[in-house]
Write a protein that holds these residues in place. Sequence first.
Motif, short mmCIF file in Angstrom:
data_model
loop_
_atom_site.label_atom_id
_atom_site.label_comp_id
_atom_site.label_asym_id
_atom_site.label_seq_id
_atom_site.Cartn_x
_atom_site.Cartn_y
_atom_site.Cartn_z
N ALA A 142 0.83 -1.21 0.00
CA ALA A 142 0.00 0.00 0.00
C ALA A 142 0.87 1.25 0.00
N ALA A 143 1.93 1.25 0.79
CA ALA A 143 2.83 2.40 0.83
C ALA A 143 3.53 2.60 -0.50
N ALA A 147 3.28 5.95 -2.73
CA ALA A 147 4.45 6.72 -3.16
C ALA A 147 4.38 6.97 -4.67
N TRP A 148 3.99 5.94 -5.42
CA TRP A 148 3.85 6.10 -6.87
C TRP A 148 2.77 7.14 -7.18
N ALA A 149 1.65 7.07 -6.46
CA ALA A 149 0.56 8.01 -6.69
C ALA A 149 0.98 9.44 -6.36
N ALA A 163 7.44 9.40 4.68
CA ALA A 163 7.25 8.00 5.02
C ALA A 163 8.47 7.39 5.70
N TYR A 164 9.64 7.97 5.44
CA TYR A 164 10.88 7.47 6.05
C TYR A 164 11.33 8.33 7.24
N GLU A 170 6.51 3.03 12.34
CA GLU A 170 5.84 2.45 13.51
C GLU A 170 4.35 2.80 13.55
N LYS A 171 3.96 3.84 12.83
CA LYS A 171 2.55 4.25 12.78
C LYS A 171 1.77 3.46 11.74
N GLY A 172 2.46 2.62 10.97
CA GLY A 172 1.79 1.81 9.98
C GLY A 172 1.46 2.58 8.71
N PHE A 173 0.94 1.84 7.73
CA PHE A 173 0.60 2.45 6.45
C PHE A 173 -0.81 2.06 6.03
N GLY A 174 -1.75 2.23 6.96
CA GLY A 174 -3.16 2.06 6.62
C GLY A 174 -3.62 3.21 5.75
#
Length: 269
Positions: A142-143, A147-149, A163-164, A170-174
């Motif tokens: 999903a991440a 990133a592509w989008a 994102a990095y 640790e917060k996730g990528f929901g």
Amino acid sequence: MSSSPSRPRSSSSASSSASARKRLLISAGVAVAAVTLGIVSWQATAPEGRPARNSSSAAAAPKGSDVHAELAKLARRESGDQLAAGRADAPVVLIEYSDFKCGYCGKFARDTEPELVKKYVEDGTLRIEWRNFPIFGADSEAAAKAAWAAGQQGRFAQFHAAAYADGAKEKGFGQARLLELAREAGVPDLERFQRDMAGEAAAAALQKDQEEGYRIGVSSTPSFLVNGQPIAGAQPLDAFAAAITKAKAQAKAQAEPQAEPQADGRAAQ
């Protein structure tokens, strides 16, 4: 890789046989390099459930210019590539196979990549091409698509940084978190961002990157190629600097015209 061409019908069988042997040798060399890259880079970050060890040295790819030349051809050098930084005609291309949930990828992104950009990308020496290579499951994928989008609106670098950021993974990528990261990155059209992220084009781009990585033996992240030379793991800045300097010198030597010999066999003065 493409399928083997059909057998030529001409009478030049010896020449055809020699060409076939050369293709076979190159393919075998790339396969050996792929195994080397995969085994060594595995030490950098392993998927969950397996031990991870940080590699302390660059991957020692097999000798032979053919192998590295074939791997160097993976550089796309597309001028409109939103997931790349640097001039398309830069003498050195660093290809990075990374996952947004990878801790060592984050370390490289925060500590090393900005220095490479400042020292080598800005002066035209280096081009960095990102490859989405998610190995940690649905959140990673999903991440990658997010990133592509973001890149479709010219905000890949900003999304990448968000994102990095320290503590971000640790917060996730929901879905809600990805939308928050898009806002942080300054993506202007969030509705388009969500459509692009869920669209077929994002899935196709991700698949293209993944297939490329798996084809050359990437099995963990981060893994790198510097003009075809493998580097495994989040190495110190000096390791990348040495590889870039060497690759630049080699590219310069290959670009310089060779002296034409005179008729009597002596080098031209």
